[in-house]
Design a protein around this motif. Structure first.
Motif, PDB file in Angstrom:
ATOM      1  N   ARG A 160       0.648  -1.156  -0.032  1.00 37.58           N
ATOM      2  CA  ARG A 160      -0.057   0.161   0.175  1.00 37.58           C
ATOM      3  C   ARG A 160       0.945   1.314   0.012  1.00 37.58           C
ATOM      4  NH1 ARG A 160      -2.719  -2.786   4.922  1.00 37.58           N
ATOM      5  NH2 ARG A 160      -3.941  -4.159   3.713  1.00 37.58           N
ATOM      6  N   PRO A 161       0.412   2.315  -0.464  1.00 31.37           N
ATOM      7  CA  PRO A 161       1.194   3.544  -0.581  1.00 31.37           C
ATOM      8  C   PRO A 161       1.762   4.045   0.714  1.00 31.37           C
ATOM      9  CG  PRO A 161      -0.652   3.692  -2.185  1.00 31.37           C
ATOM     10  CD  PRO A 161      -0.934   2.479  -1.419  1.00 31.37           C
ATOM     11  N   ASP A 162       0.883   3.899   1.772  1.00 26.68           N
ATOM     12  CA  ASP A 162       1.269   4.431   3.076  1.00 26.68           C
ATOM     13  C   ASP A 162       2.174   3.518   3.842  1.00 26.68           C
ATOM     14  OD1 ASP A 162      -0.471   2.205   3.792  1.00 26.68           O
ATOM     15  OD2 ASP A 162      -1.703   3.456   4.890  1.00 26.68           O
ATOM     16  N   GLY A 163       2.428   2.078   3.206  1.00 27.68           N
ATOM     17  CA  GLY A 163       3.298   1.389   3.744  1.00 27.68           C
ATOM     18  C   GLY A 163       2.571   0.485   4.876  1.00 27.68           C
ATOM     19  N   SER A 164       1.584   0.501   5.190  1.00 25.07           N
ATOM     20  CA  SER A 164       0.688  -0.277   6.404  1.00 25.07           C
ATOM     21  C   SER A 164       0.755  -1.657   5.995  1.00 25.07           C
ATOM     22  CB  SER A 164      -0.467   0.484   6.533  1.00 25.07           C
ATOM     23  OG  SER A 164      -1.378   0.337   5.429  1.00 25.07           O
ATOM     24  N   GLY A 165       0.928  -2.072   4.903  1.00 22.79           N
ATOM     25  CA  GLY A 165       0.693  -3.405   4.862  1.00 22.79           C
ATOM     26  C   GLY A 165       0.802  -3.841   3.161  1.00 22.79           C
TER      27      GLY A 165
END
Length: 298
Positions: A82-87
């Motif tokens: 995911r773009p936000d790096g959350s998974g």
């Protein structure tokens, strides 16, 4: 070191391969470890775009760039960060695979990947579209062969029926004999190779304290480890026996061993110089526990 053809492809792989997932971020230390493995005859190096958000591919590419023609590079696709790096989310679409391949080629510093693998898969996937993506990449010369990484018999059967996969990466060990029920024979019949991961069963067949594993109790796991040690005796190590058990299956082209330390590499190199298990000792191992079976995705 022995070498095997990967399915019907032109890719040759060492029967012991380097699982790169656990490598750290020190490029110099990683390069030293990877070069030592290559010098010992290990030629297949397996990574994935998922590992460390692509940094694992970068460190492998950086280390092996100057020796590219000596190695077989394998990587995987299908898990999109995911773009936000959350998974990450599962994405086996054609558009994503084609784009992800370009990103992996860049990180690996190469213009082709020897083995490109779908990193999972379900029956709900657009399987025909996924196969189209791999075939397109093969036609373009960006990959030499493709396969899947899956332990699901129902998914494996679909790819055997519909695609030209060269390999299936799956978990297989003395403590996980589920593939014996149907997958190994099916793949052998269709000349599709197995890349076996988890040969040590998380170290439970070696020196780690026994604990429940899959359908086995801690007592059963302990019994299996004791039998492995018994078969090893004074002339082998439990690691060598555990790996040789896996490699005795004709369909297994390579045992993928996770390597992060010098000791783990030493164990892998030692396993590469394995002795052949006599039939009597193989039977002792097989009788250690009843074979387990898949309970889902049959």
């Amino acid at each position: 070191m022995n070498y095997n053809q990967l399915g019907n492809s032109a890719v040759q792989v060492s029967d012991i391969s380097f699982g790169c997932m656990s490598l750290g971020t020190d490029h110099t230390a990683n390069a030293a470890l990877l070069h030592r493995a290559l010098d010992a005859g290990i030629t297949l190096f397996d990574t994935a775009d998922l590992y460390n958000k692509g940094l694992n591919e970068e460190t492998v590419g950086k280390a092996l760039h100057g020796r590219r023609r000596q190695v077989a590079l394998a990587t995987k696709v299908g898990n999109q960060w995911r773009p936000d790096g959350s998974g990450w989310d599962w994405n086996p679409t054609k558009a994503y695979i084609l784009q992800a391949a370009e990103d992996s080629l860049r990180r690996l510093q190469t213009d082709y990947i020897d083995l490109y693998q779908l990193h999972g898969g379900t029956l709900d996937d657009p399987i025909d579209e996924t196969i189209e993506a791999f075939e397109r990449l093969k036609e373009q010369g960006k990959i030499r062969a493709y396969g899947i990484s899956s332990i699901r018999p129902n998914v494996i059967r679909e790819y055997v029926r519909k695609s030209n996969i060269a390999s299936v990466m799956m978990q297989y060990s003395l403590l996980d004999r589920r593939p014996e029920e149907s997958c190994l024979a099916l793949l052998h019949e269709h000349q599709i190779s197995v890349l076996a991961r988890g040969s040590y069963a998380q170290g439970l067949l070696l020196s780690k304290p026994a604990k429940p594993y899959l359908s086995y109790s801690a007592a059963e796991v302990q019994r299996a480890a004791e039998v492995v040690k018994q078969v090893a005796g004074s002339t082998s190590t439990p690691a060598e026996v555990a790996v040789e058990f896996v490699l005795k299956q004709p369909v297994v082209a390579s045992a993928v061993l996770g390597i992060r330390t010098e000791q783990q590499l030493d164990d892998a190199i030692s396993a590469a110089l394995h002795r052949s298990l006599p039939a009597a000792e193989l039977e002792i191992l097989r009788r250690a526990l009843p074979a387990n079976h898949y309970e889902q995705h049959r």
